[in-house]
Design an enzyme around this catalytic site. Structure first.
Site, PDB file in Angstrom:
ATOM      1  N   HIS A 187      26.049  63.633  29.636  1.00 12.58           N
ATOM      2  CA  HIS A 187      26.103  62.366  29.113  1.00 12.58           C
ATOM      3  C   HIS A 187      27.648  61.727  29.119  1.00 12.58           C
ATOM      4  O   HIS A 187      28.537  62.617  29.160  1.00 12.58           O
ATOM      5  CB  HIS A 187      26.057  62.243  27.492  1.00 12.58           C
ATOM      6  CG  HIS A 187      25.783  61.101  26.812  1.00 12.58           C
ATOM      7  ND1 HIS A 187      26.204  60.808  25.535  1.00 12.58           N
ATOM      8  CD2 HIS A 187      25.638  59.860  27.237  1.00 12.58           C
ATOM      9  CE1 HIS A 187      26.061  59.558  25.230  1.00 12.58           C
ATOM     10  NE2 HIS A 187      25.678  58.985  26.105  1.00 12.58           N
TER      11      HIS A 187
ATOM     12  N   ASP B  24      28.774  53.971  50.434  1.00  6.91           N
ATOM     13  CA  ASP B  24      28.371  53.717  51.698  1.00  6.91           C
ATOM     14  C   ASP B  24      29.049  54.479  52.656  1.00  6.91           C
ATOM     15  O   ASP B  24      30.087  55.312  52.319  1.00  6.91           O
ATOM     16  CB  ASP B  24      28.826  52.130  52.000  1.00  6.91           C
ATOM     17  CG  ASP B  24      30.142  51.904  51.979  1.00  6.91           C
ATOM     18  OD1 ASP B  24      31.176  52.495  52.031  1.00  6.91           O
ATOM     19  OD2 ASP B  24      30.549  50.596  51.481  1.00  6.91           O
TER      20      ASP B  24
ATOM     21  N   HIS C 162      37.558  46.079  43.498  1.00  4.82           N
ATOM     22  CA  HIS C 162      37.218  46.777  44.540  1.00  4.82           C
ATOM     23  C   HIS C 162      38.191  47.944  45.041  1.00  4.82           C
ATOM     24  O   HIS C 162      37.645  49.083  45.024  1.00  4.82           O
ATOM     25  CB  HIS C 162      37.039  45.901  45.861  1.00  4.82           C
ATOM     26  CG  HIS C 162      36.545  46.674  47.043  1.00  4.82           C
ATOM     27  ND1 HIS C 162      35.287  47.075  47.230  1.00  4.82           N
ATOM     28  CD2 HIS C 162      37.071  47.074  48.174  1.00  4.82           C
ATOM     29  CE1 HIS C 162      35.146  47.788  48.326  1.00  4.82           C
ATOM     30  NE2 HIS C 162      36.313  47.742  48.989  1.00  4.82           N
TER      31      HIS C 162
ATOM     32  N   TRP D 114      30.098  46.396  50.071  1.00  7.94           N
ATOM     33  CA  TRP D 114      30.312  46.845  48.578  1.00  7.94           C
ATOM     34  C   TRP D 114      29.229  47.667  48.167  1.00  7.94           C
ATOM     35  O   TRP D 114      28.778  47.527  47.097  1.00  7.94           O
ATOM     36  CB  TRP D 114      30.600  45.497  47.525  1.00  7.94           C
ATOM     37  CG  TRP D 114      31.693  44.758  48.288  1.00  7.94           C
ATOM     38  CD1 TRP D 114      33.126  44.957  47.907  1.00  7.94           C
ATOM     39  CD2 TRP D 114      31.553  43.429  48.748  1.00  7.94           C
ATOM     40  NE1 TRP D 114      33.791  43.930  48.437  1.00  7.94           N
ATOM     41  CE2 TRP D 114      33.055  43.030  49.084  1.00  7.94           C
ATOM     42  CE3 TRP D 114      30.637  42.818  49.374  1.00  7.94           C
ATOM     43  CZ2 TRP D 114      33.296  41.882  49.781  1.00  7.94           C
ATOM     44  CZ3 TRP D 114      30.903  41.662  50.189  1.00  7.94           C
ATOM     45  CH2 TRP D 114      32.341  41.256  50.257  1.00  7.94           C
ATOM     46  N   GLY D 115      28.817  48.405  49.077  1.00 10.02           N
ATOM     47  CA  GLY D 115      27.773  49.404  48.613  1.00 10.02           C
ATOM     48  C   GLY D 115      28.172  50.832  47.961  1.00 10.02           C
ATOM     49  O   GLY D 115      27.827  51.955  48.455  1.00 10.02           O
ATOM     50  N   ASN D 116      29.071  50.609  46.907  1.00  9.68           N
ATOM     51  CA  ASN D 116      29.689  51.752  46.296  1.00  9.68           C
ATOM     52  C   ASN D 116      29.214  51.384  44.660  1.00  9.68           C
ATOM     53  O   ASN D 116      29.715  50.615  44.179  1.00  9.68           O
ATOM     54  CB  ASN D 116      30.956  51.813  46.426  1.00  9.68           C
ATOM     55  CG  ASN D 116      31.463  51.706  48.005  1.00  9.68           C
ATOM     56  OD1 ASN D 116      30.909  52.725  48.721  1.00  9.68           O
ATOM     57  ND2 ASN D 116      32.325  50.746  48.189  1.00  9.68           N
TER      58      ASN D 116
END
Length: 151
Positions: free
Chosen positions: A20, A28, A98, A121-123
């Site tokens: 938890h 990316d 970012h 922005w594939g994070n």
């Protein structure tokens, strides 16, 4: 042989260590993974594997209570943002600058999974939760207010 789910031994083992509030980052191909991070590198080639496939497989194995992404995602990659909201309907969503995703969030992550994604922005950060109905469903258990809507 394992029949379903994640077959990658290191990734499956890492997911089993999460509890938890732990943070898992799925990133990316160009993400600057910190040298001391627990890095699981799945990248083979451009978009192999892609971000959504990896996130979907992980989502099938984890309870996710929070999703964090760069503040650019909702406006600059709305298809990804929409997909995330559909895939994680019960999670809370937040954004960070970012630079913070690349820096402080990466240092906070317990595990970072690198994909082959060439996605702007594939994070994506996933905060682990608990299965509230199973956790608080016992007779005589008082359900905390923050979980009442999930039980």
């Amino acid at each position: 042989m394992k029949r379903t789910g994640i077959l990658h031994a290191e990734l499956g083992g890492a997911l089993a260590t999460l509890g938890h509030t732990d943070l898992l980052l799925v990133v990316d191909a160009g993400f600057p993974v910190p040298r001391d991070a627990h890095r699981i590198d799945l990248a083979l080639a451009e978009n192999l594997p892609d971000l959504r496939t990896v996130l979907a497989l992980i989502a099938d194995e984890l309870v996710v209570e929070g999703v964090v992404r760069a503040e650019n995602v909702p406006s600059h990659n709305p298809r990804l943002d929409s997909w995330l909201r559909d895939r994680f309907p019960d999670a809370g969503f937040s954004t960070r600058p970012h630079a913070a995703v690349l820096g402080e969030l990466a240092r906070e992550a317990k595990v970072i999974v690198r994909t082959g994604a060439f996605e702007p922005w594939g994070n994506i950060g996933l905060y682990c939760g608990v299965d509230a109905p199973r956790w608080f469903g016992g007779e005589g258990v008082v359900v905390p207010e923050e979980y009442a809507g999930r039980v």
